[in-house]
Design an enzyme around this catalytic site. Structure first.
Site, PDB file in Angstrom:
ATOM      1  N   SER A   8      33.281  37.476  74.525  1.00 29.84           N
ATOM      2  CA  SER A   8      33.473  36.560  73.431  1.00 29.84           C
ATOM      3  C   SER A   8      32.434  35.479  73.679  1.00 29.84           C
ATOM      4  CB  SER A   8      34.854  36.243  73.227  1.00 29.84           C
ATOM      5  OG  SER A   8      34.713  35.198  72.382  1.00 29.84           O
ATOM      6  N   HIS A  33      30.903  39.890  71.383  1.00 29.49           N
ATOM      7  CA  HIS A  33      32.101  39.571  70.453  1.00 29.49           C
ATOM      8  C   HIS A  33      31.932  38.145  69.663  1.00 29.49           C
ATOM      9  CE1 HIS A  33      36.238  39.734  68.640  1.00 29.49           C
ATOM     10  NE2 HIS A  33      36.457  38.450  69.122  1.00 29.49           N
ATOM     11  N   ASP A  35      32.943  35.316  67.537  1.00 36.15           N
ATOM     12  CA  ASP A  35      34.171  34.698  66.720  1.00 36.15           C
ATOM     13  C   ASP A  35      33.654  33.750  65.703  1.00 36.15           C
ATOM     14  OD1 ASP A  35      36.166  35.764  67.936  1.00 36.15           O
ATOM     15  OD2 ASP A  35      35.512  34.598  70.058  1.00 36.15           O
ATOM     16  N   MET A  37      34.868  31.087  62.595  1.00 34.38           N
ATOM     17  CA  MET A  37      36.110  30.520  62.268  1.00 34.38           C
ATOM     18  C   MET A  37      35.540  29.551  61.078  1.00 34.38           C
ATOM     19  SD  MET A  37      37.823  29.795  65.922  1.00 34.38           S
ATOM     20  CE  MET A  37      37.839  30.846  67.268  1.00 34.38           C
ATOM     21  N   HIS A  67      34.135  38.932  64.270  1.00 38.12           N
ATOM     22  CA  HIS A  67      35.609  38.938  64.132  1.00 38.12           C
ATOM     23  C   HIS A  67      35.498  37.699  63.143  1.00 38.12           C
ATOM     24  CE1 HIS A  67      39.568  37.338  66.453  1.00 38.12           C
ATOM     25  NE2 HIS A  67      39.908  37.634  64.970  1.00 38.12           N
ATOM     26  N   MET A  69      37.345  34.924  61.292  1.00 39.52           N
ATOM     27  CA  MET A  69      38.749  34.317  61.093  1.00 39.52           C
ATOM     28  C   MET A  69      38.573  33.463  60.075  1.00 39.52           C
ATOM     29  SD  MET A  69      39.696  34.177  65.185  1.00 39.52           S
ATOM     30  CE  MET A  69      37.963  34.278  65.372  1.00 39.52           C
ATOM     31  N   MET A 138      45.589  40.619  68.379  1.00 37.65           N
ATOM     32  CA  MET A 138      45.512  39.341  68.827  1.00 37.65           C
ATOM     33  C   MET A 138      46.642  39.026  69.735  1.00 37.65           C
ATOM     34  SD  MET A 138      42.705  38.008  67.558  1.00 37.65           S
ATOM     35  CE  MET A 138      42.837  36.440  68.566  1.00 37.65           C
ATOM     36  N   ASP A 176      42.216  40.841  72.047  1.00 35.33           N
ATOM     37  CA  ASP A 176      41.577  39.692  72.314  1.00 35.33           C
ATOM     38  C   ASP A 176      42.496  38.614  72.299  1.00 35.33           C
ATOM     39  OD1 ASP A 176      39.932  37.392  71.719  1.00 35.33           O
ATOM     40  OD2 ASP A 176      39.337  38.166  69.425  1.00 35.33           O
TER      41      ASP A 176
HETATM   42  C1  DX5 Z   1      40.142  33.430  69.786  1.00 36.96           C
HETATM   43  C2  DX5 Z   1      39.154  34.241  69.747  1.00 36.96           C
HETATM   44  C3  DX5 Z   1      38.876  34.934  70.922  1.00 36.96           C
HETATM   45  C4  DX5 Z   1      38.686  33.961  72.220  1.00 36.96           C
HETATM   46  C5  DX5 Z   1      39.098  34.855  73.280  1.00 36.96           C
HETATM   47  O1  DX5 Z   1      40.666  32.949  68.484  1.00 36.96           O
HETATM   48  O2  DX5 Z   1      39.290  35.229  68.748  1.00 36.96           O
HETATM   49  O3  DX5 Z   1      37.739  36.000  70.840  1.00 36.96           O
HETATM   50  O4  DX5 Z   1      37.109  34.007  72.492  1.00 36.96           O
HETATM   51  O5  DX5 Z   1      39.006  33.605  74.399  1.00 36.96           O
HETATM   52  P1  DX5 Z   1      39.712  33.993  75.742  1.00 36.96           P
HETATM   53  O6  DX5 Z   1      39.249  35.235  76.112  1.00 36.96           O
HETATM   54  O7  DX5 Z   1      39.280  32.868  76.514  1.00 36.96           O
HETATM   55  O8  DX5 Z   1      41.324  34.148  75.380  1.00 36.96           O
HETATM   56 ZN    ZN Z   2      37.915  37.148  68.595  1.00 37.23          ZN
END
Ligand code: DX5
Ligand code: ZN
Length: 226
Positions: A8, A33, A35, A37, A67, A69, A138, A176
């Protein structure tokens, strides 16, 4: 069931994103991956289609696992597809018309996934299981890297693996949040196969070595799977 590591980039150094991403892929990561947001669905803001597009140009053959969010994901799915996303996953909790959203992702040529927050039961996505390419469980509340693994995710992974078997479906199971050397064994034994890891790969030390070790630990755990 093939174990794959999805580093990620949330925990990468964004000032040298291309190099960090390459190192993680060199270490055995097969998905990147990404992310996304929006500061509304989750209390943090990260990246948009522009960054996905730069990654696509720098790493033409990488699988970009985006992903989302975000609220109103339908408004942004075309832009992420255009930017070069390979897979796009949306949160069940963010989609009023989840069936339509999954179809939308598919119609843009991307592999659709659905994501479950820690408080959302698996059965909320029963009706789309046959349409999705992956289900993302999650194991932290989304929004930040480096959080502690929530063990309740293990039962959800098991439930999904059983449902897949009993229904004869082929969706893949991704996890994740808090995936690290001390949790990955239980995660794999529960039945997850796509392992997202941010801080365990990019947090400290050598990115390539971190990825290699995590993947080796995950593969070793398949030998002790029931
Ligand atoms: C959190 C993200 C994850 C994040 C995970 O909201 O969706 O993908 O990067 O981070 P780690 O592996 O550090 O828990
Ligand atoms: Zn993620």
């Amino acid at each position: 069931m093939t174990i794959e590591l999805a580093p990620s980039i949330l925990s990468a150094n964004f000032a040298r994103l291309g190099e960090d991403a390459k190192a993680a892929l060199d270490g055995g990561g097969t998905l990147l991956h990404v992310d996304v947001m929006d500061g509304h669905f989750v209390p943090n803001i990260t990246i948009g289609p522009l960054v996905a597009s730069s990654l696509r140009k720098t790493l033409p053959s990488a699988i970009l696992d985006c992903h989302l969010m975000i609220e109103n994901p339908d408004d942004y799915i075309p832009a992420f597809a255009e930017a070069g996303a390979s897979w796009i996953s949306v949160h069940q909790e963010a989609c009023v018309h989840l069936h339509r959203t999954v179809q939308l992702i598919h119609s843009h040529g991307c592999k659709p996934g659905v994501v479950l927050n820690p408080a959302t039961p698996v059965h909320m996505v029963d009706e789309v299981l046959e349409m999705v390419h992956h289900v993302l469980v999650m194991s932290v509340n989304p929004g930040f890297g480096g959080q502690k693994f929530i063990r309740g995710a293990l039962q959800k992974i098991k439930t999904l693996a059983e449902l897949r078997e009993s229904l004869g479906l082929s969706f893949r199971i991704e996890v994740d949040g808090g995936v690290a050397l001390d949790t990955v064994g239980d995660i794999v034994r529960a039945g997850a196969e796509l392992l997202v890891a941010g801080s365990a790969v990019f947090g400290k030390g050598d990115i390539r070595e971190n990825a290699k070790k995590l993947l080796a630990a995950a593969r070793a755990a398949t030998l002790t799977r029931a």
